[in-house]
Design a protein around this motif. Structure first.
Motif, mmCIF file in Angstrom:
data_model
loop_
_atom_site.group_PDB
_atom_site.id
_atom_site.type_symbol
_atom_site.label_atom_id
_atom_site.label_comp_id
_atom_site.label_asym_id
_atom_site.label_seq_id
_atom_site.Cartn_x
_atom_site.Cartn_y
_atom_site.Cartn_z
ATOM 1 N N UNK A 12 -0.954 -8.775 -8.422
ATOM 2 C CA UNK A 12 -2.396 -8.682 -8.608
ATOM 3 C C UNK A 12 -2.608 -7.413 -9.410
ATOM 4 N N UNK A 13 -3.017 -7.558 -10.696
ATOM 5 C CA UNK A 13 -2.964 -6.443 -11.613
ATOM 6 C C UNK A 13 -4.213 -6.349 -12.474
ATOM 7 N N UNK A 25 -9.915 -2.385 -9.324
ATOM 8 C CA UNK A 25 -10.434 -3.728 -9.075
ATOM 9 C C UNK A 25 -10.965 -3.785 -7.650
ATOM 10 N N UNK A 26 -12.198 -4.219 -7.497
ATOM 11 C CA UNK A 26 -12.756 -4.452 -6.157
ATOM 12 C C UNK A 26 -12.146 -5.753 -5.658
ATOM 13 N N UNK A 27 -11.329 -5.684 -4.653
ATOM 14 C CA UNK A 27 -10.563 -6.841 -4.212
ATOM 15 C C UNK A 27 -11.370 -7.813 -3.345
ATOM 16 N N UNK A 28 -12.539 -7.396 -2.884
ATOM 17 C CA UNK A 28 -13.313 -8.219 -1.947
ATOM 18 C C UNK A 28 -13.601 -9.623 -2.480
ATOM 19 N N UNK A 29 -13.827 -9.756 -3.770
ATOM 20 C CA UNK A 29 -14.113 -11.083 -4.347
ATOM 21 C C UNK A 29 -12.888 -11.989 -4.380
ATOM 22 N N UNK A 30 -11.702 -11.410 -4.184
ATOM 23 C CA UNK A 30 -10.455 -12.163 -4.306
ATOM 24 C C UNK A 30 -9.722 -12.355 -2.978
ATOM 25 N N UNK A 31 -10.238 -11.763 -1.889
ATOM 26 C CA UNK A 31 -9.507 -11.766 -0.616
ATOM 27 C C UNK A 31 -9.206 -13.170 -0.095
ATOM 28 N N UNK A 32 -10.152 -14.063 -0.146
ATOM 29 C CA UNK A 32 -9.911 -15.421 0.362
ATOM 30 C C UNK A 32 -8.769 -16.088 -0.409
ATOM 31 N N UNK A 33 -8.790 -15.967 -1.720
ATOM 32 C CA UNK A 33 -7.727 -16.562 -2.537
ATOM 33 C C UNK A 33 -6.382 -15.895 -2.259
ATOM 34 N N UNK A 34 -6.385 -14.571 -2.121
ATOM 35 C CA UNK A 34 -5.145 -13.847 -1.831
ATOM 36 C C UNK A 34 -4.575 -14.279 -0.487
ATOM 37 N N UNK A 35 -5.421 -14.408 0.522
ATOM 38 C CA UNK A 35 -4.961 -14.835 1.856
ATOM 39 C C UNK A 35 -4.387 -16.252 1.813
ATOM 40 N N UNK A 36 -4.892 -17.085 0.910
ATOM 41 C CA UNK A 36 -4.359 -18.443 0.755
ATOM 42 C C UNK A 36 -3.028 -18.458 0.003
ATOM 43 N N UNK A 37 -2.847 -17.515 -0.916
ATOM 44 C CA UNK A 37 -1.637 -17.471 -1.736
ATOM 45 C C UNK A 37 -0.478 -16.775 -1.018
ATOM 46 N N UNK A 54 -9.961 -0.508 4.773
ATOM 47 C CA UNK A 54 -9.033 -0.653 5.916
ATOM 48 C C UNK A 54 -8.775 -2.109 6.261
ATOM 49 N N UNK A 55 -9.816 -2.863 6.432
ATOM 50 C CA UNK A 55 -9.699 -4.262 6.850
ATOM 51 C C UNK A 55 -8.895 -5.078 5.837
ATOM 52 N N UNK A 56 -9.172 -4.886 4.556
ATOM 53 C CA UNK A 56 -8.449 -5.612 3.506
ATOM 54 C C UNK A 56 -6.977 -5.213 3.475
ATOM 55 N N UNK A 57 -6.709 -3.919 3.600
ATOM 56 C CA UNK A 57 -5.340 -3.415 3.593
ATOM 57 C C UNK A 57 -4.544 -4.009 4.765
ATOM 58 N N UNK A 58 -5.119 -3.967 5.947
ATOM 59 C CA UNK A 58 -4.458 -4.515 7.138
ATOM 60 C C UNK A 58 -4.210 -6.014 6.969
ATOM 61 N N UNK A 59 -5.196 -6.738 6.474
ATOM 62 C CA UNK A 59 -5.049 -8.194 6.274
ATOM 63 C C UNK A 59 -3.913 -8.511 5.315
ATOM 64 N N UNK A 60 -3.822 -7.765 4.231
ATOM 65 C CA UNK A 60 -2.754 -8.006 3.261
ATOM 66 C C UNK A 60 -1.391 -7.714 3.892
ATOM 67 N N UNK A 61 -1.262 -6.578 4.567
ATOM 68 C CA UNK A 61 0.016 -6.221 5.181
ATOM 69 C C UNK A 61 0.443 -7.290 6.181
ATOM 70 N N UNK A 62 -0.461 -7.699 7.059
ATOM 71 C CA UNK A 62 -0.111 -8.700 8.077
ATOM 72 C C UNK A 62 0.221 -10.057 7.454
ATOM 73 N N UNK A 63 -0.533 -10.462 6.456
ATOM 74 C CA UNK A 63 -0.310 -11.768 5.832
ATOM 75 C C UNK A 63 0.880 -11.777 4.871
ATOM 76 N N UNK A 64 1.383 -10.600 4.542
ATOM 77 C CA UNK A 64 2.572 -10.493 3.693
ATOM 78 C C UNK A 64 3.799 -10.119 4.524
ATOM 79 N N UNK A 65 3.700 -10.219 5.825
ATOM 80 C CA UNK A 65 4.760 -9.750 6.725
ATOM 81 C C UNK A 65 6.084 -10.481 6.537
ATOM 82 N N UNK A 66 6.044 -11.668 5.966
ATOM 83 C CA UNK A 66 7.258 -12.470 5.759
ATOM 84 C C UNK A 66 8.009 -12.107 4.472
#
Length: 168
Positions: A12-13, A25-37, A54-66
């Motif tokens: 994501x660049x 880049x304000x990531x809020x508009x892309x969070x749903x798509x990122x969580x799906x990808x 904070x919330x976005x950072x935590x969500x990305x870390x947890x959803x990228x845990x694999x």
């Protein structure tokens, strides 16, 4: 026919000219798509020139845990509260992240605003989650925090087994 698309890597660049990269880049508009990808990625995900709360950072870390590698390059990570990387399904799906990268997220011309207290919140969250078992390398180039201070934090939270890498 139901098909599943898998990818090895995700980037994501902000590809704009360097002088415009000050505006992350304000990531809020892309969070749903990122969580799906993120669940469809097999190997690594990197976020460049991105502004995260904070919330976005935590969500990305947890959803990228694999993933094996996760990176935040020259990002502005706004940490206003303690972080929690613990996962409710940790027994079924433990962290696999071996390398976590925060290159250029320190204060600076194009970097973010990650201060020592913010970095300590990240270290504490790692120590309280199963990520501490998988993480081997923490890349902190251009974080603007002395390596000695980082090593003290790692020792304080019993994470000396994780290699802190700072390159010039």
């Amino acid at each position: 026919m139901n098909s599943v698309i898998k990818m090895q890597s995700f980037y994501f660049n902000n590809h704009c000219l360097p002088e415009y990269r000050l505006n992350k880049i304000e990531i809020s508009n892309y969070m749903e798509a990122i969580m799906n990808v993120l669940p469809r990625i097999d190997k690594e995900a990197y976020f460049y020139y991105t502004k995260l709360n904070c919330r976005q950072f935590i969500s990305i870390v947890k959803n990228a845990s694999h993933l094996k590698r996760l990176g935040f390059i020259k990002c502005k990570i706004i940490i206003t509260q303690p972080l929690d990387f613990t996962k409710s399904d940790a027994a079924e799906s433990p962290y696999q992240i071996q390398s976590l990268n925060f290159k250029g997220c320190g204060e600076g011309y194009r970097g973010g605003t990650l201060k020592p207290a913010d970095f300590e919140k990240i270290i504490k969250a790692i120590s309280e989650s199963t990520m501490k078992n998988s993480l081997e390398k923490l890349r902190t180039t251009d974080l603007q925090i002395p390596i000695e201070k980082m090593n003290e934090m790692m020792e304080q939270y019993s994470l000396q087994h994780i290699q802190v890498i700072q390159t010039d």
